[in-house]
Scaffold this motif. Structure first.
Motif, short mmCIF file in Angstrom:
data_model
loop_
_atom_site.label_atom_id
_atom_site.label_comp_id
_atom_site.label_asym_id
_atom_site.label_seq_id
_atom_site.Cartn_x
_atom_site.Cartn_y
_atom_site.Cartn_z
N ILE A 64 34.46 49.37 43.69
CA ILE A 64 33.60 48.18 43.73
C ILE A 64 33.27 47.80 42.29
O ILE A 64 32.77 48.61 41.51
CB ILE A 64 32.32 48.43 44.53
CG1 ILE A 64 32.67 48.80 45.98
CG2 ILE A 64 31.42 47.19 44.51
CD1 ILE A 64 31.47 49.14 46.83
N TYR A 65 33.54 46.54 41.96
CA TYR A 65 33.28 46.03 40.62
C TYR A 65 32.07 45.10 40.66
O TYR A 65 31.68 44.61 41.72
CB TYR A 65 34.53 45.32 40.09
CG TYR A 65 35.69 46.27 39.93
CD1 TYR A 65 35.80 47.06 38.79
CD2 TYR A 65 36.64 46.41 40.93
CE1 TYR A 65 36.85 47.96 38.64
CE2 TYR A 65 37.70 47.30 40.79
CZ TYR A 65 37.79 48.07 39.64
OH TYR A 65 38.82 48.96 39.51
N PRO A 66 31.47 44.83 39.49
CA PRO A 66 30.22 44.04 39.46
C PRO A 66 30.26 42.70 40.17
O PRO A 66 29.28 42.29 40.76
CB PRO A 66 29.97 43.86 37.96
CG PRO A 66 30.61 45.06 37.34
CD PRO A 66 31.83 45.34 38.18
N LEU A 67 31.37 42.00 40.18
CA LEU A 67 31.42 40.68 40.80
C LEU A 67 31.98 40.71 42.22
O LEU A 67 32.12 39.67 42.85
CB LEU A 67 32.23 39.72 39.93
CG LEU A 67 31.64 39.46 38.54
CD1 LEU A 67 32.54 38.52 37.75
CD2 LEU A 67 30.23 38.90 38.63
N ASP A 68 32.30 41.89 42.75
CA ASP A 68 32.82 42.01 44.11
C ASP A 68 31.71 41.77 45.13
O ASP A 68 30.55 42.11 44.89
CB ASP A 68 33.39 43.41 44.36
CG ASP A 68 34.71 43.63 43.65
OD1 ASP A 68 35.27 42.66 43.12
OD2 ASP A 68 35.17 44.80 43.63
N GLU A 69 32.08 41.21 46.26
CA GLU A 69 31.13 41.03 47.35
C GLU A 69 30.95 42.38 48.05
O GLU A 69 31.92 43.04 48.41
CB GLU A 69 31.63 40.00 48.35
CG GLU A 69 30.64 39.70 49.44
CD GLU A 69 31.11 38.60 50.38
OE1 GLU A 69 30.53 38.51 51.47
OE2 GLU A 69 32.03 37.86 50.03
N CYS A 70 29.70 42.79 48.20
CA CYS A 70 29.44 44.08 48.84
C CYS A 70 28.09 44.04 49.55
O CYS A 70 27.33 43.10 49.40
CB CYS A 70 29.48 45.22 47.82
SG CYS A 70 28.26 45.08 46.52
N SER A 80 31.91 47.89 50.09
CA SER A 80 32.58 46.58 50.02
C SER A 80 32.44 45.86 51.36
O SER A 80 32.33 46.49 52.42
CB SER A 80 34.06 46.76 49.67
OG SER A 80 34.75 47.37 50.74
N ALA A 81 32.46 44.55 51.30
CA ALA A 81 32.33 43.74 52.52
C ALA A 81 33.48 44.03 53.48
O ALA A 81 33.28 44.11 54.69
CB ALA A 81 32.28 42.26 52.16
N GLU A 82 34.69 44.21 52.94
CA GLU A 82 35.85 44.48 53.79
C GLU A 82 35.70 45.80 54.54
O GLU A 82 35.96 45.88 55.74
CB GLU A 82 37.14 44.52 52.95
CG GLU A 82 37.50 43.20 52.31
CD GLU A 82 36.77 42.94 51.00
OE1 GLU A 82 36.22 43.91 50.40
OE2 GLU A 82 36.73 41.79 50.57
#
Length: 99
Positions: A64-70, A80-82
């Motif tokens: 998970i990276y800073p701009l990922d949706e989570c 993570s959202a996925e």
């Protein structure tokens, strides 16, 4: 001319009535299954464990990276959202009241 708003309202009422029919009204000979609180707690606990396990795996692998949706499971646990949607599927409504 037919009042479209009134027609829509009648259709909505009929749809709700159909959805609210009980098993007996549908001609079925059994009562609906209603789980006990202990059963619900066990099922939710199992889902919680899966979510936390996947979140810890993603953290360890730096997935998970800073701009990922989570989603935030608790104060410092993110998933993570996925992965969240994959694990929960239709059960998301128990976690997120807006669904």
């Amino acid at each position: 001319m037919v009042n479209e708003r009134q027609t829509d309202t009648c259709a909505d009422v009929m749809y709700r009535r159909e959805r609210q029919r009980g098993c007996g009204e549908a001609g079925l000979d059994f009562a609906p299954f209603i789980p006990s609180q202990d059963e619900v707690d066990q099922q939710m606990s199992a889902l919680d464990d899966k979510l936390v396990s996947k979140a810890q795996e993603q953290y360890a692998n730096r997935e998970i990276y800073p701009l990922d949706e989570c989603y935030q499971l608790d104060g410092s646990t993110f998933i993570s959202a996925e992965a969240f949607e994959e694990i929960l599927g239709d059960e998301q409504t128990h976690y997120m009241p807006g669904f």
